[in-house]
Design an enzyme around this catalytic site. Structure first.
Site, PDB file in Angstrom:
ATOM      1  N   ASP A 214     -72.399  47.147  12.641  1.00 37.85           N
ATOM      2  CA  ASP A 214     -71.368  47.886  14.403  1.00 37.85           C
ATOM      3  C   ASP A 214     -70.129  46.562  14.393  1.00 37.85           C
ATOM      4  OD1 ASP A 214     -72.553  49.978  14.065  1.00 37.85           O
ATOM      5  OD2 ASP A 214     -73.056  49.090  15.682  1.00 37.85           O
TER       6      ASP A 214
ATOM      7  N   GLY B 109     -67.173  46.731  12.961  1.00 42.54           N
ATOM      8  CA  GLY B 109     -66.160  46.548  12.652  1.00 42.54           C
ATOM      9  C   GLY B 109     -66.080  46.475  11.490  1.00 42.54           C
ATOM     10  N   LYS B 110     -66.705  46.293  10.433  1.00 40.99           N
ATOM     11  CA  LYS B 110     -66.359  45.792   9.172  1.00 40.99           C
ATOM     12  C   LYS B 110     -65.397  47.144   7.798  1.00 40.99           C
ATOM     13  CE  LYS B 110     -70.861  46.701   8.631  1.00 40.99           C
ATOM     14  NZ  LYS B 110     -71.401  46.784  10.296  1.00 40.99           N
TER      15      LYS B 110
ATOM     16  N   ALA C  14     -75.696  53.959   8.451  1.00 45.18           N
ATOM     17  CA  ALA C  14     -74.093  53.015   8.224  1.00 45.18           C
ATOM     18  C   ALA C  14     -73.116  53.774   9.152  1.00 45.18           C
ATOM     19  CB  ALA C  14     -73.302  52.325   7.409  1.00 45.18           C
ATOM     20  N   GLY C  15     -72.394  54.071   9.864  1.00 45.08           N
ATOM     21  CA  GLY C  15     -71.255  54.403   9.911  1.00 45.08           C
ATOM     22  C   GLY C  15     -70.067  53.556  10.427  1.00 45.08           C
ATOM     23  N   HIS C  16     -68.979  54.166   9.908  1.00 46.52           N
ATOM     24  CA  HIS C  16     -67.543  52.520  10.086  1.00 46.52           C
ATOM     25  C   HIS C  16     -66.907  53.479  10.963  1.00 46.52           C
ATOM     26  CE1 HIS C  16     -70.244  50.144   6.728  1.00 46.52           C
ATOM     27  NE2 HIS C  16     -70.799  50.276   7.381  1.00 46.52           N
TER      28      HIS C  16
ATOM     29  N   THR D 136     -81.909  54.612  12.527  1.00 46.12           N
ATOM     30  CA  THR D 136     -81.227  55.661  12.769  1.00 46.12           C
ATOM     31  C   THR D 136     -81.376  57.315  12.878  1.00 46.12           C
ATOM     32  OG1 THR D 136     -80.642  55.644  10.997  1.00 46.12           O
ATOM     33  CG2 THR D 136     -79.411  54.380  12.920  1.00 46.12           C
TER      34      THR D 136
ATOM     35  N   GLN E 262     -74.762  47.755   7.903  1.00 53.80           N
ATOM     36  CA  GLN E 262     -75.570  47.638   8.409  1.00 53.80           C
ATOM     37  C   GLN E 262     -75.221  45.792   9.057  1.00 53.80           C
ATOM     38  OE1 GLN E 262     -77.274  49.098   5.882  1.00 53.80           O
ATOM     39  NE2 GLN E 262     -76.946  50.562   7.925  1.00 53.80           N
TER      40      GLN E 262
ATOM     41  N   ARG F 202     -75.910  56.780  20.128  1.00 53.34           N
ATOM     42  CA  ARG F 202     -77.514  56.091  21.019  1.00 53.34           C
ATOM     43  C   ARG F 202     -75.836  54.572  22.280  1.00 53.34           C
ATOM     44  NH1 ARG F 202     -81.341  53.791  18.003  1.00 53.34           N
ATOM     45  NH2 ARG F 202     -80.318  53.566  16.186  1.00 53.34           N
TER      46      ARG F 202
ATOM     47  N   ARG G 183     -75.023  51.063  22.522  1.00 49.76           N
ATOM     48  CA  ARG G 183     -75.780  49.467  22.318  1.00 49.76           C
ATOM     49  C   ARG G 183     -75.643  48.611  22.993  1.00 49.76           C
ATOM     50  NH1 ARG G 183     -70.328  50.104  18.284  1.00 49.76           N
ATOM     51  NH2 ARG G 183     -71.217  51.882  16.699  1.00 49.76           N
TER      52      ARG G 183
ATOM     53  N   ASP H 102     -60.231  41.115  21.460  1.00 51.61           N
ATOM     54  CA  ASP H 102     -59.065  41.876  23.497  1.00 51.61           C
ATOM     55  C   ASP H 102     -60.562  42.157  23.728  1.00 51.61           C
ATOM     56  OD1 ASP H 102     -60.112  43.691  21.052  1.00 51.61           O
ATOM     57  OD2 ASP H 102     -59.820  44.748  21.791  1.00 51.61           O
TER      58      ASP H 102
HETATM   59  P1  GDP Z   1     -68.969  48.880  11.831  1.00 52.79           P
HETATM   60  O1  GDP Z   1     -70.293  49.754  11.815  1.00 52.79           O
HETATM   61  O2  GDP Z   1     -68.804  47.654  11.294  1.00 52.79           O
HETATM   62  O3  GDP Z   1     -67.529  49.476  10.947  1.00 52.79           O
HETATM   63  O4  GDP Z   1     -68.294  48.615  12.983  1.00 52.79           O
HETATM   64  P2  GDP Z   1     -68.162  50.109  14.078  1.00 52.79           P
HETATM   65  O5  GDP Z   1     -66.855  50.698  13.595  1.00 52.79           O
HETATM   66  O6  GDP Z   1     -69.441  51.286  13.939  1.00 52.79           O
HETATM   67  O7  GDP Z   1     -68.608  49.957  15.077  1.00 52.79           O
HETATM   68  C1  GDP Z   1     -66.751  48.856  15.894  1.00 52.79           C
HETATM   69  C2  GDP Z   1     -66.209  49.932  16.736  1.00 52.79           C
HETATM   70  O8  GDP Z   1     -65.084  48.222  16.924  1.00 52.79           O
HETATM   71  C3  GDP Z   1     -65.193  50.887  15.948  1.00 52.79           C
HETATM   72  O9  GDP Z   1     -65.427  51.663  16.983  1.00 52.79           O
HETATM   73  C4  GDP Z   1     -63.857  50.238  15.401  1.00 52.79           C
HETATM   74  O10 GDP Z   1     -62.748  51.295  15.951  1.00 52.79           O
HETATM   75  C5  GDP Z   1     -63.580  49.247  16.479  1.00 52.79           C
HETATM   76  N1  GDP Z   1     -62.594  47.959  16.352  1.00 52.79           N
HETATM   77  C6  GDP Z   1     -62.735  47.332  15.311  1.00 52.79           C
HETATM   78  N2  GDP Z   1     -62.567  45.926  15.526  1.00 52.79           N
HETATM   79  C7  GDP Z   1     -61.745  46.210  17.076  1.00 52.79           C
HETATM   80  C8  GDP Z   1     -60.999  45.231  17.697  1.00 52.79           C
HETATM   81  O11 GDP Z   1     -60.592  44.162  17.060  1.00 52.79           O
HETATM   82  N3  GDP Z   1     -61.042  45.717  19.363  1.00 52.79           N
HETATM   83  C9  GDP Z   1     -61.104  46.897  19.034  1.00 52.79           C
HETATM   84  N4  GDP Z   1     -60.649  46.736  20.902  1.00 52.79           N
HETATM   85  N5  GDP Z   1     -61.660  47.607  18.600  1.00 52.79           N
HETATM   86  C10 GDP Z   1     -62.040  47.566  17.475  1.00 52.79           C
HETATM   87  P1  IMO Z   2     -73.355  49.754   9.822  1.00 50.84           P
HETATM   88  O1  IMO Z   2     -73.182  50.345   8.774  1.00 50.84           O
HETATM   89  C1  IMO Z   2     -76.380  49.156  13.335  1.00 50.84           C
HETATM   90  C2  IMO Z   2     -80.620  49.770  13.371  1.00 50.84           C
HETATM   91  C3  IMO Z   2     -80.939  51.007  13.676  1.00 50.84           C
HETATM   92  C4  IMO Z   2     -82.752  50.497  13.425  1.00 50.84           C
HETATM   93  C5  IMO Z   2     -83.199  49.570  12.774  1.00 50.84           C
HETATM   94  C6  IMO Z   2     -83.367  50.610  11.245  1.00 50.84           C
HETATM   95  O2  IMO Z   2     -72.625  50.327  10.993  1.00 50.84           O
HETATM   96  O3  IMO Z   2     -73.675  48.218  10.771  1.00 50.84           O
HETATM   97  P2  IMO Z   2     -82.903  52.557   9.999  1.00 50.84           P
HETATM   98  O4  IMO Z   2     -82.393  53.865  10.538  1.00 50.84           O
HETATM   99  O5  IMO Z   2     -81.600  51.649   8.898  1.00 50.84           O
HETATM  100  O6  IMO Z   2     -84.251  52.378   9.776  1.00 50.84           O
HETATM  101  O7  IMO Z   2     -83.027  51.581  11.950  1.00 50.84           O
HETATM  102  O8  IMO Z   2     -81.106  49.658  11.924  1.00 50.84           O
HETATM  103  N1  IMO Z   2     -79.456  50.389  11.465  1.00 50.84           N
HETATM  104  C7  IMO Z   2     -78.180  49.829  12.275  1.00 50.84           C
HETATM  105  N2  IMO Z   2     -77.474  49.335  13.539  1.00 50.84           N
HETATM  106  N3  IMO Z   2     -75.220  49.879  13.054  1.00 50.84           N
HETATM  107  C8  IMO Z   2     -75.752  49.988  11.117  1.00 50.84           C
HETATM  108  O9  IMO Z   2     -74.955  50.221  10.374  1.00 50.84           O
HETATM  109  C9  IMO Z   2     -77.008  50.402  11.432  1.00 50.84           C
HETATM  110  N4  IMO Z   2     -77.712  50.859  10.732  1.00 50.84           N
HETATM  111  C10 IMO Z   2     -79.159  50.144  10.949  1.00 50.84           C
HETATM  112  O10 IMO Z   2     -80.110  51.101  14.842  1.00 50.84           O
HETATM  113  O11 IMO Z   2     -82.513  49.560  14.998  1.00 50.84           O
HETATM  114 MG    MG Z   3     -71.172  50.776  12.738  1.00 53.99          MG
END
Ligand code: GDP
Ligand code: IMO
Ligand code: MG
Length: 428
Positions: free
Chosen positions: A13, A15-16, A39-41, A129, A224, A303, A305, A333
């Site tokens: 998470d 911000g990939k 994953a949730g991007h 997850t 991840q 959930r 974080r 920010d």
């Molecule tokens: P990922 O799994 O690594 O792609 O990250 P997630 O999408 O799960 O979580 C990152 C969150 O941060 C998302 O809601 C993005 O929209 C947000 N985000 C990414 N870069 C920035 C930033 O520089 N500033 C802010 N405020 N939010 C950001």
């Molecule tokens: P992105 O790509 C954050 C965590 C779960 C749990 C552990 C094992 O959005 O960054 P799993 O379902 O993979 O067997 O769970 O890994 N986890 C993540 N945490 N971002 C993720 O993906 C995750 N993918 C799995 O919360 O602790």
């Molecule tokens: Mg994510």
């Protein structure tokens, strides 16, 4: 720079998704190589807000193709639903998405086993997850997995499914005392998936090799983060795949020499979802403030974080394992409204200073973070696009992170949208 890998440097998470969406403007294709729909991007751009789980984040650029490499475990139902949802939002993937025929499938019984195993762990639960990821990779390693190509040979799939499911159902019934999964139901699902998956499945490796061979840019999207790596993370509180650079190589069939740039994405602080050691975790009002300000709730599960300060011991370790050529710092920010910001510079263990990340969770749990304090800054970084326009305090904070991590921070993200990005040096 034909091949650029974008990897999560911490616990996911980071911000990939945003960074891949920004860099994909120049890419011929974006590729996932590990994990699954755990994953949730999140991608926010002029077309809307997208929560991507299996579909690579470069897909909003109409000329960018998406590929899912052999290292990913694919739940076909979840993938097809995601594709339909994207179409409703105006993103048509027809002819632009390819799934490797070698991908292992996440089957309905994997999801059931994931849930039952978590429930049985009680207060030792990993906090997965619940998407069936661990059981799917377990079957892959046990050589009883079902792969994408198997969907197109249903006749030989049926007896295999029967054998695998009788094994899993025995565990479901006898160990967990729960209801078995119906073979007919799973066969029905496979039949439904087969027709819709047919045009999506193929030899991903050739598409990737051809792109590399013709000098086109290939962007790899990590899922991840480094600290969730099955080997290098905080085992057993990890995921079941390799989000690290080695995983990018095996998960797509790339050679080590193929990688031109390896970007480590780090938040300006830390978060973790699920259980496991997290030394810089905040249990106070500051933690709550960051969680609320930054909406730190899981993209996949919703959930809350866990939130903490930046840990440079983790950053150094992560840089060592992945060989980052640049770091990308996101969410700077979010710290704008804080008066005092801390960085963990090392740990203390039995009165000794520890600079390297310990391998054992038991040792890690005895370590205490050693902090350096930084005053907050007086004007916001939110939306800043030029390094010269960062407030002095924020710049000093970034420079200290860079120094402690030992790798240059070449991109700074100051908001979720594409334009809210500072490019200090070109990375692709
Ligand atoms: P990922 O799994 O690594 O792609 O990250 P997630 O999408 O799960 O979580 C990152 C969150 O941060 C998302 O809601 C993005 O929209 C947000 N985000 C990414 N870069 C920035 C930033 O520089 N500033 C802010 N405020 N939010 C950001
Ligand atoms: P992105 O790509 C954050 C965590 C779960 C749990 C552990 C094992 O959005 O960054 P799993 O379902 O993979 O067997 O769970 O890994 N986890 C993540 N945490 N971002 C993720 O993906 C995750 N993918 C799995 O919360 O602790
Ligand atoms: Mg994510």
């Amino acid at each position: 720079m034909p091949v650029c890998a974008v990897l999560g440097g911490q616990w996911g998470d980071e911000g990939k998704g945003k960074i891949v969406d920004v860099l994909a403007e120049k890419a011929h294709l974006t590729a996932r190589f590990s994990g699954g729909n755990n994953a949730g991007h999140t991608v926010k751009n002029p077309y809307g807000t997208f929560k991507l789980h299996l579909v690579p984040s470069g897909i909003c650029w109409p000329d960018c193709m998406g590929v899912i490499g052999n290292g990913v475990v694919v739940d076909p139902g979840a993938l097809l639903e995601e594709i339909d949802g994207l179409k409703e939002l105006g993103i048509d993937l027809e002819g632009r998405l390819l799934v490797s025929d070698r991908c292992h499938l996440v089957m309905p019984y994997h999801v059931v086993l994931d849930e039952l195993a978590e429930a049985a762990r009680g207060d030792q639960a990993l906090g997965t997850t619940g998407k069936g990821i661990g059981p799917a990779y377990t079957d892959k390693a046990a050589r009883i997995g079902i792969r994408a190509a198997d969907l197109f040979d249903l006749e030989s799939l049926y007896p295999r499914l029967e054998r695998v499911m009788s094994h899993h159902n025995a565990i479901i019934e006898k160990v967990y005392e729960s209801t078995p999964v119906s073979l007919e139901y799973v066969i029905g699902r496979c039949e439904d998936w087969a027709s819709r998956m047919r045009p999506l499945v193929g030899a991903v490796e050739h598409v990737v090799y051809d792109a590399i061979g013709s000098g086109k840019m290939v962007l790899l999207e990590g899922a991840q983060g480094m600290m969730l790596d099955l080997d290098h993370g905080t085992y057993p509180y990890v995921t079941s795949s390799h989000p690290t650079i080695g995983g990018a190589s095996t998960g797509l069939g790339l050679l080590p020499r193929d990688f031109d740039s390896i970007l480590g994405v780090f938040k300006a602080y830390s978060t973790r979802v699920g259980s496991g050691p997290f030394l810089t975790e905040l249990f106070d009002d500051t933690g709550d403030l960051i969680r609320e300000l930054a909406e730190e709730f899981g993209t996949t599960t919703g959930r809350p974080r866990r939130v903490g300060w930046f840990d440079s011991v983790v950053a150094r370790y992560s840089s060592r394992v992945n060989g980052y050529t640049s770091l990308v710092l996101t969410r700077l920010d979010v710290l704008d409204s804080l008066d005092n910001i801390r960085i963990c510079v090392a740990y203390e263990l039995d009165g000794e200073r520890v600079e390297d990340f310990p391998g054992s969770v038991a040792v890690l749990q005895k370590c205490k973070p050693i902090y350096e304090d930084f005053p907050g800054w007086d004007s916001p970084t939110a939306g800043v696009t030029e390094i010269e326009n960062l407030p002095e305090g924020a710049l000093r904070y970034v420079q200290r992170l860079e120094e402690l991590a030992g790798v240059r921070i070449d991109v700074i993200s100051t908001g979720p949208y594409r334009h809210e990005t500072i490019t200090v040096r070109q990375v692709v």
